[in-house]
Enzyme design. Structure first.
Site, PDB file in Angstrom:
ATOM      1  N   ASN A 116       0.959  -1.190  -0.127  1.00 50.71           N
ATOM      2  CA  ASN A 116       0.046  -0.129   0.270  1.00 50.71           C
ATOM      3  C   ASN A 116       0.705   1.341  -0.106  1.00 50.71           C
ATOM      4  OD1 ASN A 116      -3.004  -0.795   0.616  1.00 50.71           O
ATOM      5  ND2 ASN A 116      -1.812  -2.208   1.660  1.00 50.71           N
ATOM      6  N   TRP A 117       2.089   1.171   0.292  1.00 54.60           N
ATOM      7  CA  TRP A 117       2.995   2.353   0.247  1.00 54.60           C
ATOM      8  C   TRP A 117       3.309   3.011  -1.245  1.00 54.60           C
ATOM      9  CZ3 TRP A 117       7.794   4.335  -0.958  1.00 54.60           C
ATOM     10  CH2 TRP A 117       8.659   3.383  -1.275  1.00 54.60           C
ATOM     11  N   ILE A 175       1.592   2.304  -4.622  1.00 55.86           N
ATOM     12  CA  ILE A 175       0.323   1.832  -5.598  1.00 55.86           C
ATOM     13  C   ILE A 175       0.884   1.313  -6.906  1.00 55.86           C
ATOM     14  CG2 ILE A 175      -1.761   1.827  -6.311  1.00 55.86           C
ATOM     15  CD1 ILE A 175      -1.780   0.965  -3.352  1.00 55.86           C
ATOM     16  N   PRO A 176       1.261   2.341  -7.585  1.00 56.97           N
ATOM     17  CA  PRO A 176       1.961   2.091  -9.026  1.00 56.97           C
ATOM     18  C   PRO A 176       2.804   1.062  -9.187  1.00 56.97           C
ATOM     19  CG  PRO A 176       1.984   4.576  -8.479  1.00 56.97           C
ATOM     20  CD  PRO A 176       1.757   3.596  -7.174  1.00 56.97           C
ATOM     21  N   HIS A 184       3.047  -1.559  -7.055  1.00 54.74           N
ATOM     22  CA  HIS A 184       2.237  -2.575  -6.592  1.00 54.74           C
ATOM     23  C   HIS A 184       1.376  -3.412  -7.494  1.00 54.74           C
ATOM     24  CE1 HIS A 184      -0.134  -5.327  -4.016  1.00 54.74           C
ATOM     25  NE2 HIS A 184      -0.988  -4.928  -4.376  1.00 54.74           N
ATOM     26  N   HIS A 191      16.080  -2.469  -6.224  1.00 54.56           N
ATOM     27  CA  HIS A 191      16.505  -1.287  -4.942  1.00 54.56           C
ATOM     28  C   HIS A 191      18.012  -1.251  -4.991  1.00 54.56           C
ATOM     29  CE1 HIS A 191      12.515  -1.429  -3.290  1.00 54.56           C
ATOM     30  NE2 HIS A 191      12.938  -0.280  -2.690  1.00 54.56           N
ATOM     31  N   TYR A 205      32.711   5.724   1.549  1.00 62.21           N
ATOM     32  CA  TYR A 205      34.020   6.789   2.084  1.00 62.21           C
ATOM     33  C   TYR A 205      35.188   6.022   2.123  1.00 62.21           C
ATOM     34  CZ  TYR A 205      36.555   9.507   5.522  1.00 62.21           C
ATOM     35  OH  TYR A 205      37.178  10.069   5.873  1.00 62.21           O
TER      36      TYR A 205
END
Length: 397
Positions: free
Chosen positions: A288-289, A291-292, A294, A327, A389
């Site tokens: 639900n966070w 929707i596109p 999902h 991700h 770093y």
């Protein structure tokens, strides 16, 4: 609407008010740290060499290849098998070509690379959907003679406007393709719901909300010295501002920016998120966070796997792993380093989702979801920045 319902506007207001003291304290202590020239340099290291903008402009080539392949398939001058091969190669190049450029060209900054790869990732998902929907249209067209045309029901957008219907293959035009590429959705339709007009006051509100530039500062010494107490202290110190920035980014992108684009395009489907802040399970949050994404996963990944005989559990795990891959793709390639712990961290959402769904309910489940957001993200940020770093700066000092 229930009395305990918390909307996105109220959620953001509560978070901003609760962190106002921290903001003022840092402003008094450090002053204004955002330099516009430094922000621009995050994306353009060398003003005469702009690989990230060039990659974004070059993405149009992949979209045009997809359109012309579909036109050939629609006229029958290209076989389905040949079209599948061309589409597969083109989609692979959408992901591989920019990654190779980022890894090979030294003038690409991490911020510019992340932005360019994000554009190509969205393009990949959109072109995948564009290909699938047009393939389904050809299959329906070939079976139309025996089954007859399906009954059409006009769609309404924002109450009253009924858009003109477009039928296959009339949808294979530059105007239709670029409307879809600009629209705030990943799932292609021949006829999107449209709003009757552009609301100027709504547009201005969303525009003003979009102009925000957050900054994150970090300290590498505790990680370099492996001082665990200081690492925990830095983690807890980073958790609240990091989470506030994430909430601001969410509101800026999913509420302000996507609604702004949708209003410009008179795009009627405005369901970009649901009430993820009320999630009582990790699974509900991921569904639900965003929707596109999902809807894309459900339509082009999960359901096709189920139709091919995969179990529900297998399909869910495959979706989680695909999400972990994208991700990691968007972070590892720009930073030019792959970290297995990051990929495994995303994959760890699977047992976490199972544990929360099995043993925690109600407020306890909601608390577990919020803790995973507030603590999990700062850990990933610190570890990535530390590794970057060490690899890029520590050896030169």
């Amino acid at each position: 609407m229930p009395e305990d319902y918390i909307g996105p506007d109220r959620l953001l207001s509560l978070q901003v008010l609760s962190n106002a003291r921290l903001f003022l304290e840092n402003l008094i202590k450090y002053g204004i740290l955002v330099d516009p020239i430094q922000v621009i340099s995050l994306f353009l290291k060398d003003p005469y060499s702009w690989p990230a903008p060039c990659l974004i402009i070059g993405a149009n080539g992949f979209a045009l290849v997809t359109l012309h392949v579909e036109k050939k398939l629609a006229t029958g001058s290209l076989s389905e098998q040949s079209g599948t091969v061309l589409h597969t190669f083109n989609l692979l190049m959408v992901l591989c070509f920019p990654a190779l450029v980022v890894l090979a060209v030294t003038s690409v900054t991490p911020a510019g690379a992340i932005f360019a790869l994000s554009v190509h990732t969205v393009l990949f998902l959109k072109l995948f959907s564009f290909r699938d929907v047009n393939k389904w249209c050809r299959e329906k067209k070939s079976a139309k003679a025996t089954r007859g045309p399906p009954a059409s029901r006009p769609q309404k957008a924002n109450g009253s406007a009924v858009p003109q219907k477009v039928t296959y293959p009339d949808n294979l035009s530059y105007k239709d393709l670029y409307y879809f590429l600009l629209a705030p959705t990943l799932c292609y339709e021949l006829n999107f719901p449209r709003s009757p007009r552009i609301r100027k006051r709504f547009l201005l509100r969303r525009l003003f909300e979009m102009w925000m530039v957050p900054t994150i500062q970090n300290s590498m010494k505790p990680f370099r010295d492996m001082d665990y107490s200081r690492i925990i202290e830095r983690l807890l110190k980073l958790a609240v501002p990091n989470h506030l920035i994430w909430l601001i980014f969410f509101y800026w992108f999913f509420h302000s920016s996507l609604n702004f684009i949708a209003e410009i395009l008179q795009f009627g489907d405005r369901e970009f998120y649901r009430d993820w802040w009320n999630s009582e399970s990790v699974t509900y949050f991921w569904q639900n966070w965003n929707i596109p994404v999902h809807k894309w996963c459900l339509r082009h990944f999960y359901k096709p796997m189920m139709r091919k005989g995969a179990s529900k559990c297998t399909a869910q795990v495959a979706v989680f792993l695909a999400s972990a891959f994208f991700h990691e793709y968007l972070v590892s390639v720009p930073l030019k380093m792959f970290r297995l712990w990051a990929f495994m961290g995303m994959a760890a959402q699977i047992p976490l989702a199972w544990f929360v769904g099995r043993f925690l309910r109600g407020n306890y489940g909601n608390a577990a979801v919020w803790m995973s957001l507030i603590i999990g993200q700062p850990i990933a940020v610190l570890m990535y920045v530390h590794d970057y770093y060490v690899l890029n700066y520590e050896g030169s000092q």
